[in-house]
Write a protein that holds these residues in place. Structure first.
Motif, short mmCIF file in Angstrom:
data_model
loop_
_atom_site.label_atom_id
_atom_site.label_comp_id
_atom_site.label_asym_id
_atom_site.label_seq_id
_atom_site.Cartn_x
_atom_site.Cartn_y
_atom_site.Cartn_z
N ARG A 90 -2.73 4.36 0.30
CA ARG A 90 -2.22 2.90 0.66
C ARG A 90 -3.14 1.74 0.52
O ARG A 90 -4.34 1.74 0.62
N GLN A 92 -2.57 -2.81 -0.06
CA GLN A 92 -1.69 -4.13 0.22
C GLN A 92 -0.81 -4.00 -0.73
O GLN A 92 -0.91 -4.16 -1.97
N ASP A 118 5.41 -1.64 -2.35
CA ASP A 118 5.78 -1.39 -1.00
C ASP A 118 5.90 -2.65 -0.44
O ASP A 118 5.10 -3.61 -0.71
N ALA A 119 6.54 -2.78 0.77
CA ALA A 119 6.82 -4.23 1.43
C ALA A 119 5.20 -4.40 2.05
O ALA A 119 4.91 -3.54 2.57
N ARG A 121 2.72 -5.55 4.67
CA ARG A 121 2.99 -5.06 6.15
C ARG A 121 1.82 -6.22 6.61
O ARG A 121 0.61 -6.02 6.64
N VAL A 123 -0.91 -7.48 9.26
CA VAL A 123 -1.99 -6.93 10.00
C VAL A 123 -2.44 -7.68 11.53
O VAL A 123 -2.48 -8.95 11.28
N ASP A 136 7.31 -4.74 20.59
CA ASP A 136 7.61 -5.22 19.18
C ASP A 136 6.75 -6.49 19.15
O ASP A 136 7.38 -7.57 19.92
N LYS A 226 -1.84 -12.95 13.53
CA LYS A 226 -1.95 -12.42 12.05
C LYS A 226 -3.23 -12.78 11.16
O LYS A 226 -3.70 -13.51 11.17
#
Length: 565
Positions: A90, A92, A118-119, A121, A123, A136, A226
């Motif tokens: 993995r 970014q 990939d989208a 994500r 952090v 959430d 974030k």
């Protein structure tokens, strides 16, 4: 034109030299592979350029993760336990499917991996994301997390430096509850005044409560900061590095209501085992054998005692300090017997214990975070004595000994470092240059320099005890949170940092260069310990999986998985 024999000979020789150089380099690396382990190498291809992708090799038999980084699209992982593996990569905006491979002792396998887009994500930044574990949480920018307006400056000056960026947005409280929090901070709770008297007048307090209620009231969504910046990448350094994380299992007997283990502070015994503090209920000490991955738990006599730190003495006895039980404790791992001692044998004072350390005479020194004290359990008498730290509200935190066995402690909430001379029983205090600040842990290098981290302001500080001179360095990343700092045998300073999602950082004193080693999990690492071979051990307190982890800065130099001082 006729080819030159001399040219052909030179070209052939160069090819031969290059071949043997590669063979010798591989042989030298393989010479350091531990017996009974395996090696995996391979290439990683992707539809767009990338640097230092994380390659995760999860041993599903032992529940141990190995992680290395790519360099120029290739990776190498050595000293892998035999067993079944799930391999993923993995970085970014890129990810791979899982590849399964079974490794036998001595195996050398090639596993090539393809990445797909990939989208991205987001952090989470910072330690106190653990406050919202399992929820959430919306990740936003700093100005969205702390909107401009009356009260923000007061919060930043008096509260954020202590609690961290993610603490307040994780709460959803009405005005009476926020008022109660401020009462505690101003001296209404067992810890005493954490906000110094006279700091907030009635108008300031009302403005602060209004701001907190408006932005973090009962109907506000849980949010977090974030991490927008990317770690600086040094592929040459990361290509050598390997992480391992030993995931501690949940115990069916004790962990029915615990989603994960909450571990803190690694420490080594003389047999090479790693000891940890377990802060979920019931409170425990945990032992990991890093050579096998086997673990064992020891439930404490007071399961709500709240141990924060531990130390191991020369006899292999494990000491802890209790935050709730007003005691320090000792475990004999061979018999399982546990003994508790009052922090103050005179009975005159009580306090919340924090961190212990053992001196050369096997006396146990410890900090008392609530009560502003330094304590000592005397080996000869079996009694404990405490001394008040000069600064009220200091909240003594981390503790270390220098080569002369002076006791150094971090004054967490007063932005100071204190030295205690056991011979004169006198304290000397040193104020950090950048204020306000919180200081959690300390380290001492081979020249006697004392190092600290400004947890809230991203500073690395150095104190020269001989001259009293203090120097501070700015850690490059925004929102850095240096928790612990410690020197290896080459006097590189290693920093555990929860900022931007979690990393270990090496600071080279000579070049003043910071090198980043992003951790496998998004987590803080509240305490680090360094082996005599230069491996850096940590725990993942706020990560998704409770683990004892270790970074080997150069996997080719691994001599043993055992952890020794």
């Amino acid at each position: 034109m006729r080819n030159s024999p001399a040219f052909l000979t030179a070209a052939a020789l160069m090819a031969v030299f290059a071949f043997f150089a590669s063979v010798n380099a591989a042989s030298a690396a393989d010479a350091n592979v531990l017996p009974g382990t395996a090696t995996v190498t391979g290439s990683v291809q992707a539809p767009k350029a990338f640097k230092a992708a994380k390659v995760y090799l999860m041993n599903t038999d032992k529940n141990v993760l190995f992680m290395v980084y790519t360099s120029a699209g290739r990776y190498r992982a050595v000293n892998l336990f035999p067993g079944n593996y799930e391999i993923t990569v993995r970085t970014q905006g890129l990810a791979s499917d899982t590849q399964n491979v079974a490794l036998k002792a001595g195996a050398r396998e090639t596993v090539n991996i393809a990445l797909r887009e990939d989208a991205l994500r987001p952090v989470r930044q910072g330690e106190f994301g653990s406050q919202s574990r399992g929820r959430d949480v919306q990740l936003v920018t700093y100005d969205e997390l702390y909107p401009q307006g009356p009260g923000r400056a007061l919060l930043e000056k008096n509260c954020l430096y202590c609690h961290g960026n993610n603490f307040f947005p994780s709460k959803q409280l009405a005005a009476p509850a926020w008022n109660a929090w401020i009462d505690v901070m101003m001296g209404g709770g067992p810890r005493g005044a954490l906000v110094p008297p006279g700091t907030l007048d009635a108008q300031d307090r009302e403005m602060l409560v209004t701001y907190l209620t408006q932005h973090y009231g009962p109907n506000s969504p849980p949010r977090g900061l974030k991490a927008d910046a990317q770690f600086p990448v040094d592929e040459a350094a990361l290509a050598k590095a390997m992480y391992m994380e030993y995931y501690l299992p949940l115990d069916p007997k004790y962990d029915k209501n615990n989603p994960r283990r909450v571990l803190q502070q690694a420490h080594f015994d003389r047999e090479g085992n790693v000891w940890l503090v377990e802060r979920t209920f019931p409170n425990r000490l945990a032992r990991v054998d890093p050579r096998t991955g086997e673990t064992k738990d020891y439930v404490l006599p007071d399961p709500k005692g709240g141990p924060h730190g531990l130390a191991v003495d020369r006899d292999g006895h494990v000491w802890w300090a209790e935050q709730e039980g007003y005691s320090i404790g000792r475990l004999d791992p061979k018999s399982g017997e546990m003994t508790r001692y009052p922090m103050d044998s005179s009975g005159a004072t009580k306090g919340r214990g924090h961190s212990p350390v053992v001196d050369s005479k096997q006396n146990v020194w410890f900090t008392v975070i609530t009560g502003d004290m330094l304590g000592k359990w005397d080996r000869a008498t079996g009694k404990s004595t405490v001394w008040k730290v000069p600064t009220q509200g200091a909240s003594p935190y981390g503790i270390v000994l220098d080569k002369d066995e002076n006791v150094w402690l971090a004054e967490f909430r007063r932005c100071k470092v204190a030295k205690f001379d056991p011979r004169t029983e006198k304290f000397t205090e040193y104020e950090a240059l950048t204020k306000p600040c919180t200081i959690r842990r300390l380290g001492v290098d081979s020249k006697g320099m004392v190092w600290y981290g400004g947890f809230n302001n991203g500073k690395l500080g150095k104190i020269d005890p001989a001259s009293g001179k203090i120097v501070e360095y700015s850690i490059p990343m925004p929102h850095s949170e240096p928790y612990d700092v410690w020197a290896d045998r080459s006097d590189n300073i290693w920093i555990s940092d929860a900022g931007q999602g979690g990393t270990l950082i090496r600071f080279d004193q000579r070049s003043e260069k910071f090198t980043y080693y992003p951790t496998p999990q998004i987590s803080d690492q509240p305490k680090i310990e360094i082996t005599r071979d230069g491996a850096i051990w940590y725990t993942t307190r706020s990560g998704g999986k409770g683990a004892a982890g270790v970074l080997y800065p150069d996997m080719n130099n691994i001599k043993t998985f055992g952890a020794y001082y």
